[in-house]
Design a protein around this motif. Structure first.
Motif, PDB file in Angstrom:
ATOM      1  N   PRO A  59      45.927  41.515  42.417  1.00 25.25           N
ATOM      2  CA  PRO A  59      44.727  42.198  41.952  1.00 25.25           C
ATOM      3  C   PRO A  59      43.517  41.274  42.033  1.00 25.25           C
ATOM      4  O   PRO A  59      43.626  40.065  41.820  1.00 25.25           O
ATOM      5  CB  PRO A  59      45.043  42.546  40.486  1.00 25.25           C
ATOM      6  N   ALA A  60      42.361  41.867  42.334  1.00 31.24           N
ATOM      7  CA  ALA A  60      41.117  41.101  42.367  1.00 31.24           C
ATOM      8  C   ALA A  60      39.971  42.026  41.991  1.00 31.24           C
ATOM      9  O   ALA A  60      40.023  43.238  42.229  1.00 31.24           O
ATOM     10  CB  ALA A  60      40.886  40.497  43.742  1.00 31.24           C
ATOM     11  N   TYR A  61      38.957  41.434  41.400  1.00 28.58           N
ATOM     12  CA  TYR A  61      37.726  42.166  41.115  1.00 28.58           C
ATOM     13  C   TYR A  61      36.812  42.027  42.328  1.00 28.58           C
ATOM     14  O   TYR A  61      36.511  40.906  42.758  1.00 28.58           O
ATOM     15  CB  TYR A  61      37.068  41.638  39.841  1.00 28.58           C
TER      16      TYR A  61
ATOM     17  N   VAL B  78      42.768  37.790  40.338  1.00 25.44           N
ATOM     18  CA  VAL B  78      43.351  37.661  39.004  1.00 25.44           C
ATOM     19  C   VAL B  78      44.455  36.612  39.074  1.00 25.44           C
ATOM     20  O   VAL B  78      45.251  36.586  40.029  1.00 25.44           O
ATOM     21  CB  VAL B  78      43.925  39.013  38.534  1.00 25.44           C
TER      22      VAL B  78
ATOM     23  N   ARG C 247      32.564  45.318  40.812  1.00 23.66           N
ATOM     24  CA  ARG C 247      33.635  44.541  40.167  1.00 23.66           C
ATOM     25  C   ARG C 247      34.836  45.425  39.818  1.00 23.66           C
ATOM     26  O   ARG C 247      35.504  45.204  38.807  1.00 23.66           O
ATOM     27  CB  ARG C 247      33.123  43.812  38.918  1.00 23.66           C
ATOM     28  N   LYS C 248      35.114  46.404  40.657  1.00 25.91           N
ATOM     29  CA  LYS C 248      36.300  47.240  40.465  1.00 25.91           C
ATOM     30  C   LYS C 248      37.542  46.421  40.832  1.00 25.91           C
ATOM     31  O   LYS C 248      37.496  45.535  41.686  1.00 25.91           O
ATOM     32  CB  LYS C 248      36.227  48.503  41.331  1.00 25.91           C
ATOM     33  N   ARG C 249      38.652  46.773  40.215  1.00 27.07           N
ATOM     34  CA  ARG C 249      39.890  45.990  40.346  1.00 27.07           C
ATOM     35  C   ARG C 249      40.825  46.679  41.348  1.00 27.07           C
ATOM     36  O   ARG C 249      41.251  47.810  41.130  1.00 27.07           O
ATOM     37  CB  ARG C 249      40.561  45.898  38.973  1.00 27.07           C
ATOM     38  N   TYR C 250      41.124  45.996  42.441  1.00 24.42           N
ATOM     39  CA  TYR C 250      42.007  46.532  43.473  1.00 24.42           C
ATOM     40  C   TYR C 250      42.972  45.448  43.953  1.00 24.42           C
ATOM     41  O   TYR C 250      42.701  44.254  43.801  1.00 24.42           O
ATOM     42  CB  TYR C 250      41.190  47.042  44.679  1.00 24.42           C
TER      43      TYR C 250
ATOM     44  N   GLU D 138      46.551  51.292  36.040  1.00 30.88           N
ATOM     45  CA  GLU D 138      46.159  49.924  36.404  1.00 30.88           C
ATOM     46  C   GLU D 138      47.437  49.123  36.565  1.00 30.88           C
ATOM     47  O   GLU D 138      48.321  49.181  35.705  1.00 30.88           O
ATOM     48  CB  GLU D 138      45.282  49.291  35.330  1.00 30.88           C
TER      49      GLU D 138
ATOM     50  N   ASP E  33      49.571  45.414  37.718  1.00 33.76           N
ATOM     51  CA  ASP E  33      49.654  43.997  38.049  1.00 33.76           C
ATOM     52  C   ASP E  33      50.664  43.861  39.183  1.00 33.76           C
ATOM     53  O   ASP E  33      51.673  44.600  39.228  1.00 33.76           O
ATOM     54  CB  ASP E  33      50.116  43.177  36.846  1.00 33.76           C
TER      55      ASP E  33
ATOM     56  N   PRO F 107      36.150  39.024  46.876  1.00 37.26           N
ATOM     57  CA  PRO F 107      37.115  39.229  45.798  1.00 37.26           C
ATOM     58  C   PRO F 107      37.193  38.048  44.836  1.00 37.26           C
ATOM     59  O   PRO F 107      37.090  36.890  45.243  1.00 37.26           O
ATOM     60  CB  PRO F 107      38.438  39.380  46.560  1.00 37.26           C
TER      61      PRO F 107
ATOM     62  N   SER G  74      32.587  48.991  46.107  1.00 39.76           N
ATOM     63  CA  SER G  74      32.571  47.869  45.164  1.00 39.76           C
ATOM     64  C   SER G  74      31.906  46.647  45.788  1.00 39.76           C
ATOM     65  O   SER G  74      31.172  45.911  45.119  1.00 39.76           O
ATOM     66  CB  SER G  74      33.995  47.539  44.698  1.00 39.76           C
TER      67      SER G  74
END
Length: 442
Positions: free
Chosen positions: A361-363, A372, A336-339, A192, A194, A369, A330
């Motif tokens: 990053p965004a859910y 973050v 709500r996966k984070r990409y 994961e 940032d 989206p 998603s």
């Protein structure tokens, strides 16, 4: 089970078979009732379609597959549109790369003058695609866009079609994550990250492996080796020479600036003189692709059509296809996966303009989206990003206003270009080369 009609706009791309395989291996979770390849180049699309049909026969033989050049046929009742258009194909990419190199400036398809030229070719075809979707597709459609230069496309489409249901993404950070995973000897999906920046212009600030912070470990490695894995069996080691150089070159940035891990594309802005010195102005990355992946895939199709025994499965793979399918799933199922995706800033990076199209990053939800919050970024990175963001804004202004002066400002402001006089020479040559594609500049 809910099913979807999905369109691949730019169906003649050599990346299409890999995307289709990535879709169809998920058929138990993301079931298609129709797959459409849509392109304005019927001959090229039909050739790629030979391989796509092979993919469909192997993974979902009941699936309806349509190949068309008609936007109404393609978009009617579509749920998802994957956009991967290359306006002008590789002949124009070659011009994007070789014209700047003639003047000792970085020649690259998405960065510097080449990226600006490509952007001016792509803005209005993308707007046209959005309009087709608005007219024919389901009201809940999503365009997931890979078309480059994604930063300029994102900025232009948000300005010109602000209500469009479009999510702009890029697989370069994911490809770097793949390399990070090989360096760490782990699965890419266990990482994961940032990240902040613009598309092809950003930095990884944290990397976690199953929750453990491995950023410093990676920084130490990249400062010595770049993003090149030491595993002799690594697939990355078999890439084209230009990519080997790109992954290795990250060490020169990481060993100088210790805050973050750079996106590989930062080499074009921070190591421009070195990149130009190592470039062959007569044989660029476009030539590598035309003589490599493009030739291999179309030669294989010709042999297959001639009845020869050809292993078409070798054209099925790639992280490119996996990522766009993950994002679409998603969106489809509100996972709500984070990409990492491109969004209007609106405070995601506190000290950048609110209308900057940042990559963070965004859910990913079924409504789009949810970025973050990154917080404030240091002066050096803020200054670089604001300069590049201004370049991208100016080139969109040039397209919308048909303004030669705004285009010249964009070329001049690019960190890759040394002076106004050089910028004007490149721009004037680009105008001639792009006569069939650019809006007329006055």
């Amino acid at each position: 089970m809910k099913t979807f009609k999905l369109v691949i706009a730019g169906g003649g791309s050599t990346y299409t078979p890999g995307i289709v395989k990535s879709l169809l291996v998920q058929k138990d979770r993301f079931k298609l009732n129709e797959l459409v390849l849509y392109d304005n180049n019927a001959e090229r699309q039909e050739a790629v379609g030979v391989i796509v049909r092979h993919v469909v026969e192997m993974f979902d033989p009941e699936l309806k597959l349509t190949l068309t050049t008609d936007p109404e046929v393609a978009m009617t009742d579509a749920d998802f549109i994957f956009a991967q258009m290359r306006v002008g194909l590789y002949a124009m990419r070659e011009q994007d790369e070789k014209i700047p190199l003639k003047y000792g400036v970085v020649g690259q398809e998405t960065c510097g003058p080449g990226g600006l030229a490509y952007g001016l070719r792509t803005i209005y075809p993308m707007v046209e695609l959005i309009d087709y979707c608005e007219k024919y597709a389901k009201p809940t459609y999503w365009i997931v866009n890979y078309s480059n230069p994604a930063a300029i496309v994102a900025k232009a489409t948000f300005r010109l079609r602000p209500k469009a249901r479009i999510l702009n993404i890029c697989d370069m950070p994911v490809a770097i994550e793949r390399n990070m995973a090989e360096i760490l000897e782990c699965d890419r999906h266990d990482l994961e990250v940032d990240y902040f920046g613009l598309n092809h212009f950003g930095w990884f600030t944290k990397v976690r492996l199953n929750g453990e912070d491995v950023t410093e470990k990676l920084k130490s490695y990249v400062a010595e080796h770049g993003y090149m894995p030491q595993n002799a069996k690594s697939d990355v080691l078999h890439s084209d020479p230009s990519w080997l150089h790109t992954y290795e070159n990250a060490k020169n940035i990481c060993s100088a600036f210790h805050d973050y891990l750079p996106n590989t594309y930062m080499q074009y802005y921070l190591l421009g003189d070195e990149v130009v010195k190592s470039s062959d102005p007569n044989h660029t990355r476009a030539n590598e692709v035309m003589e490599g992946r493009e030739k291999r895939i179309f030669d294989a199709v010709a042999d297959y059509r001639a009845g020869k025994d050809v292993d078409l499965t070798k054209f099925f793979g790639g992280v490119h296809g996996e990522f766009i399918v993950d994002v679409a799933m998603s969106l489809a199922f509100d996972l709500r996966k984070r990409y990492l995706v491109m969004v209007e800033n609106n405070g995601a990076v506190e000290n950048l303009p609110s209308d900057a199209m940042v990559e963070v990053p965004a859910y990913i939800t079924d409504r789009g989206p949810e970025p973050v919050r990154v917080g404030e970024i240091p002066t050096f990175y803020k200054g670089l990003i604001e300069q590049q963001e201004a370049v991208e804004k100016l080139i969109v202004d040039a397209a919308v206003e048909h303004s030669y002066e705004k285009a010249l400002m964009a070329f001049t402001l690019s960190k890759t270009v040394p002076s106004l006089l050089v910028a004007k020479k490149i721009l004037d040559d680009m105008i001639v080369a792009n006569k069939a594609y650019w809006p007329e500049l006055h």
